[in-house]
Design an enzyme around this catalytic site. Structure first.
Site, PDB file in Angstrom:
ATOM      1  N   ALA A  17      33.142  11.623 -23.608  1.00  0.00           N
ATOM      2  CA  ALA A  17      33.562  12.926 -24.131  1.00  0.00           C
ATOM      3  C   ALA A  17      32.375  13.811 -24.495  1.00  0.00           C
ATOM      4  CB  ALA A  17      34.463  12.726 -25.355  1.00  0.00           C
ATOM      5  N   ARG A  22      22.677  20.055 -23.092  1.00  0.00           N
ATOM      6  CA  ARG A  22      21.253  20.076 -22.702  1.00  0.00           C
ATOM      7  C   ARG A  22      21.042  19.884 -21.211  1.00  0.00           C
ATOM      8  NH1 ARG A  22      19.052  15.858 -26.751  1.00  0.00           N
ATOM      9  NH2 ARG A  22      17.194  15.901 -25.419  1.00  0.00           N
ATOM     10  N   GLY A  87      33.130  11.704 -34.037  1.00  0.00           N
ATOM     11  CA  GLY A  87      32.250  10.543 -34.121  1.00  0.00           C
ATOM     12  C   GLY A  87      32.640   9.438 -33.153  1.00  0.00           C
ATOM     13  N   ASP A 112      26.944   7.964 -20.749  1.00  0.00           N
ATOM     14  CA  ASP A 112      25.643   8.597 -20.507  1.00  0.00           C
ATOM     15  C   ASP A 112      24.494   7.594 -20.655  1.00  0.00           C
ATOM     16  OD1 ASP A 112      25.502   8.229 -23.226  1.00  0.00           O
ATOM     17  OD2 ASP A 112      25.075  10.318 -23.723  1.00  0.00           O
ATOM     18  N   GLY A 148      19.870   4.832 -34.409  1.00  0.00           N
ATOM     19  CA  GLY A 148      20.332   3.980 -35.495  1.00  0.00           C
ATOM     20  C   GLY A 148      19.432   2.750 -35.572  1.00  0.00           C
ATOM     21  N   LYS A 341      26.667  12.638  14.674  1.00  0.00           N
ATOM     22  CA  LYS A 341      27.781  12.733  13.714  1.00  0.00           C
ATOM     23  C   LYS A 341      29.061  12.215  14.361  1.00  0.00           C
ATOM     24  CE  LYS A 341      30.821  15.587  13.593  1.00  0.00           C
ATOM     25  NZ  LYS A 341      31.827  16.662  13.608  1.00  0.00           N
ATOM     26  N   ALA A 370      16.570  13.660  27.049  1.00  0.00           N
ATOM     27  CA  ALA A 370      16.027  14.569  26.025  1.00  0.00           C
ATOM     28  C   ALA A 370      16.760  15.901  26.058  1.00  0.00           C
ATOM     29  CB  ALA A 370      14.549  14.793  26.271  1.00  0.00           C
ATOM     30  N   SER A 413      19.762  16.905  35.463  1.00  0.00           N
ATOM     31  CA  SER A 413      19.109  17.654  34.378  1.00  0.00           C
ATOM     32  C   SER A 413      19.557  19.102  34.360  1.00  0.00           C
ATOM     33  CB  SER A 413      17.598  17.650  34.580  1.00  0.00           C
ATOM     34  OG  SER A 413      17.117  16.364  34.439  1.00  0.00           O
TER      35      SER A 413
HETATM   36  C1  UD1 Z   1      24.545   6.724 -31.184  1.00  0.00           C
HETATM   37  C2  UD1 Z   1      24.585   5.646 -32.280  1.00  0.00           C
HETATM   38  C3  UD1 Z   1      23.143   5.305 -32.647  1.00  0.00           C
HETATM   39  C4  UD1 Z   1      22.381   4.834 -31.423  1.00  0.00           C
HETATM   40  C5  UD1 Z   1      22.443   5.896 -30.337  1.00  0.00           C
HETATM   41  C6  UD1 Z   1      21.864   5.340 -29.057  1.00  0.00           C
HETATM   42  C7  UD1 Z   1      26.621   6.074 -33.566  1.00  0.00           C
HETATM   43  C8  UD1 Z   1      27.190   6.627 -34.808  1.00  0.00           C
HETATM   44  N1  UD1 Z   1      25.295   6.174 -33.410  1.00  0.00           N
HETATM   45  O1  UD1 Z   1      23.945   7.856 -31.781  1.00  0.00           O
HETATM   46  O2  UD1 Z   1      23.125   4.283 -33.623  1.00  0.00           O
HETATM   47  O3  UD1 Z   1      21.039   4.556 -31.771  1.00  0.00           O
HETATM   48  O4  UD1 Z   1      23.823   6.241 -30.047  1.00  0.00           O
HETATM   49  O5  UD1 Z   1      21.712   6.370 -28.116  1.00  0.00           O
HETATM   50  O6  UD1 Z   1      27.368   5.524 -32.759  1.00  0.00           O
HETATM   51  N2  UD1 Z   1      30.910  10.444 -28.344  1.00  0.00           N
HETATM   52  C9  UD1 Z   1      32.223  10.781 -28.172  1.00  0.00           C
HETATM   53  N3  UD1 Z   1      32.912  11.365 -29.169  1.00  0.00           N
HETATM   54  C10 UD1 Z   1      32.344  11.625 -30.379  1.00  0.00           C
HETATM   55  C11 UD1 Z   1      30.983  11.306 -30.553  1.00  0.00           C
HETATM   56  C12 UD1 Z   1      30.299  10.711 -29.519  1.00  0.00           C
HETATM   57  O7  UD1 Z   1      32.775  10.540 -27.093  1.00  0.00           O
HETATM   58  O8  UD1 Z   1      33.049  12.167 -31.253  1.00  0.00           O
HETATM   59  C13 UD1 Z   1      30.168   9.791 -27.262  1.00  0.00           C
HETATM   60  C14 UD1 Z   1      29.071  10.668 -26.716  1.00  0.00           C
HETATM   61  O9  UD1 Z   1      29.545  11.408 -25.599  1.00  0.00           O
HETATM   62  C15 UD1 Z   1      28.029   9.689 -26.272  1.00  0.00           C
HETATM   63  C16 UD1 Z   1      28.208   8.541 -27.258  1.00  0.00           C
HETATM   64  O10 UD1 Z   1      29.516   8.660 -27.778  1.00  0.00           O
HETATM   65  O11 UD1 Z   1      28.275   9.188 -24.981  1.00  0.00           O
HETATM   66  C17 UD1 Z   1      27.167   8.562 -28.354  1.00  0.00           C
HETATM   67  O12 UD1 Z   1      27.317   9.730 -29.142  1.00  0.00           O
HETATM   68  P1  UD1 Z   1      26.088  10.545 -29.682  1.00  0.00           P
HETATM   69  O13 UD1 Z   1      26.589  11.656 -30.496  1.00  0.00           O
HETATM   70  O14 UD1 Z   1      25.146  10.841 -28.590  1.00  0.00           O
HETATM   71  O15 UD1 Z   1      25.470   9.455 -30.674  1.00  0.00           O
HETATM   72  P2  UD1 Z   1      23.978   9.343 -31.139  1.00  0.00           P
HETATM   73  O16 UD1 Z   1      23.748  10.270 -32.270  1.00  0.00           O
HETATM   74  O17 UD1 Z   1      23.066   9.408 -29.993  1.00  0.00           O
HETATM   75 CA    CA Z   2      23.093  10.101 -27.843  1.00  0.00          CA
END
Ligand code: UD1
Ligand code: CA
Length: 453
Positions: A17, A22, A87, A112, A148, A341, A370, A413
């Site tokens: 999601a 970026r 989150g 990702d 983290g 093709k 050719a 040819s």
């Molecule tokens: C997260 C971890 C962190 C870790 C880091 C590694 C948490 C709270 N933190 O941080 O400990 O070191 O990844 O890269 O998990 N996503 C959703 N919905 C949301 C939030 C996030 O689908 O509401 C997905 C994002 O698209 C992404 C992944 O979850 O693929 C991680 O989210 P992101 O916000 O990038 O977490 P980080 O702050 O990087």
């Molecule tokens: Ca991230």
């Protein structure tokens, strides 16, 4: 893949999601491609290879394109929409209906983070089978800032603290959280629903799961992986870095399986490229998706291949372009500046120089001179050219499709072939040559003084 996990059912929840602002792209981040496959596709393939029998993908609202890619990657995959981005734990709970079905193992992966291998996901599952309720994946970060941090005592993962919530002392920890996690299916819903959002970002953190499991009297473990495997992609520079890592992995696997690469770093492979043994790949060869190369083939420098099968002992290039639907039989020779093709060539056929073959069937042992062109397109439809076994097409001929040169037919040819050529016949269709005696000498005499003043 791993036998010890095969008796346990597994749900993988892939978080896709992300906003991906970026990337500066109109394409969602997780649909950007690495080695010819989307990042989402790579992650889904890895969890499936680790034995996930059910895959749930959490997407943002209105992301039909991401849902479509998920369904294309694994036809039975379900998608769930996370309406508000509250989150990582909140995102996992968007797939509550899948969690409620009950599985032995639950893997949470990030779409990702495309380089995590099936073997690593399988190790997480094995740690669950050995009694872990939550298993986190850590890595030693060259630069830990932003990640983290994992608080570990022995094999126990006591907790994960987000960078923004960490104390100065915790920020000095270099073991960082890769993000992905495995949870025991029996306890997953209970653990996830206890996660709150009393933290610096007011988010529901998946990273709270290990500490919560421990308050429930369950065990949390940590495994580690190299940083190169858990690198995430947030922008195009990181996308290129992930691509480079994937290419290196694919080339190494090909070489270990018996492929010689004269200059590996200049060869581009796709995730599904299949190359047999004793194949030699010269520098600067591009393999698009769906290419199969059988044994003892030589791919000469600067060739571009896509959707093609190349039979054993064939030789391709230099500077050849094989487009989708090309099927080369054994020992076929395709030389320089040849484009093919949707065309099959029977064994031993030769197309050595400067030719376009489209929508054609070429029989075994035929020789295409050719500069031969199949004129397959009349502005409305594509038409077929059939060239029988052992036929000979003289240089600089045009074959205006639909047309057939029967087996053993011979085209002189420079002929424009508009009618079928019977077996054993010669087709010649070109202006007849006239020689005018003395004409050149007279021409020079008349013009000799023209450029003098
Ligand atoms: C997260 C971890 C962190 C870790 C880091 C590694 C948490 C709270 N933190 O941080 O400990 O070191 O990844 O890269 O998990 N996503 C959703 N919905 C949301 C939030 C996030 O689908 O509401 C997905 C994002 O698209 C992404 C992944 O979850 O693929 C991680 O989210 P992101 O916000 O990038 O977490 P980080 O702050 O990087
Ligand atoms: Ca991230």
């Amino acid at each position: 893949m791993p036998d010890d996990n095969s008796a346990r059912s597994c749900l993988a929840i892939v978080l896709a999601a992300g906003e991906g602002t970026r990337m500066k792209s109109s394409v969602p981040k997780v649909l950007h491609r690495i080695a010819g496959r989307s990042m989402l596709g790579h992650v889904m393939a890895a969890v499936a290879d680790a034995g996930a029998s059910h895959v749930a993908v959490v997407i943002g609202p209105g992301r039909d394109d991401v849902a479509g890619e998920a369904a294309a990657a694994i036809p039975g995959a379900e998608t769930f929409v996370q309406r508000d981005r509250l989150g990582t734990a909140h995102a996992v709970l968007a797939a509550r209906a899948a969690l409620e079905r009950g599985h032995d193992d639950v893997i949470v992966a990030f779409a990702d983070t495309p380089l995590v291998t099936a073997a690593t996901f399988a190790r997480l599952r094995t740690a669950l089978a050995n009694g872990g309720a939550v298993v986190g994946l850590g890595f030693e970060a060259a630069d830990p800032s932003g990640y983290g941090r994992m608080i570990v005592a022995g094999e126990t993962l006591e907790g994960i603290v987000e960078d923004k919530d960490a104390t100065e002392a915790q920020r000095r920890i270099t073991l960082c959280n890769a993000g992905l996690l495995a949870l025991s299916g029996r306890h997953a819903l209970e653990i996830l629903s206890r996660i709150g959002n009393a933290n610096a970002q007011k988010e529901f953190y998946l990273t709270d799961a290990p500490a919560i499991a421990r308050t429930m009297g369950l065990s949390s473990r940590v495994l580690t992986a190299p940083e190169s495997e858990v690198q995430g992609v947030n922008d195009r520079v990181q996308l290129a870095a992930a691509e480079a890592a994937m290419q290196s992995r694919l080339r190494t696997a090909a070489m270990r399986a018996g492929v010689t690469m004269l200059d590996p770093s200049s060869v581009y492979l796709s995730h599904d490229t299949k190359i047999g043994r004793d194949v030699i790949v010269e520098p600067h060869v591009f393999f698009g998706t769906k290419v199969t190369v059988e044994d003892a083939v030589v791919i000469h420098a600067c060739s571009h291949l896509e959707g093609a099968r190349i039979g054993a002992g064939a030789s391709v290039g230099p500077f050849a372009r094989l487009r989708p639907g090309t099927d080369l039989g054994e020992r076929v020779k395709v030389g320089n500046f040849v484009e093919i093709k949707a065309t099959t060539l029977g064994s031993g056929a030769k197309v050595s120089h400067l030719t376009y073959l489209g929508d054609a069937a070429v029989g075994a042992g035929a020789n295409i001179g050719a500069g031969t062109i199949t004129c397959n397109y009349d502005g409305y439809a594509k038409n077929r050219t059939v060239i029988g076994e052992g036929a000979f097409i003289g240089s600089n001929s045009s074959l205006v499709a639909p047309v057939t040169v029967a087996a053993g037919g011979y085209v002189g040819s420079g002929t424009v072939v508009t009618k079928n050529v019977p077996s054993g016949a010669l087709a010649v269709g070109r202006a007849r040559q006239t020689n005018i005696d003395g004409w050149a000498d007279a021409f020079h005499v008349r013009n000799r003084d023209r450029n003098k003043t």
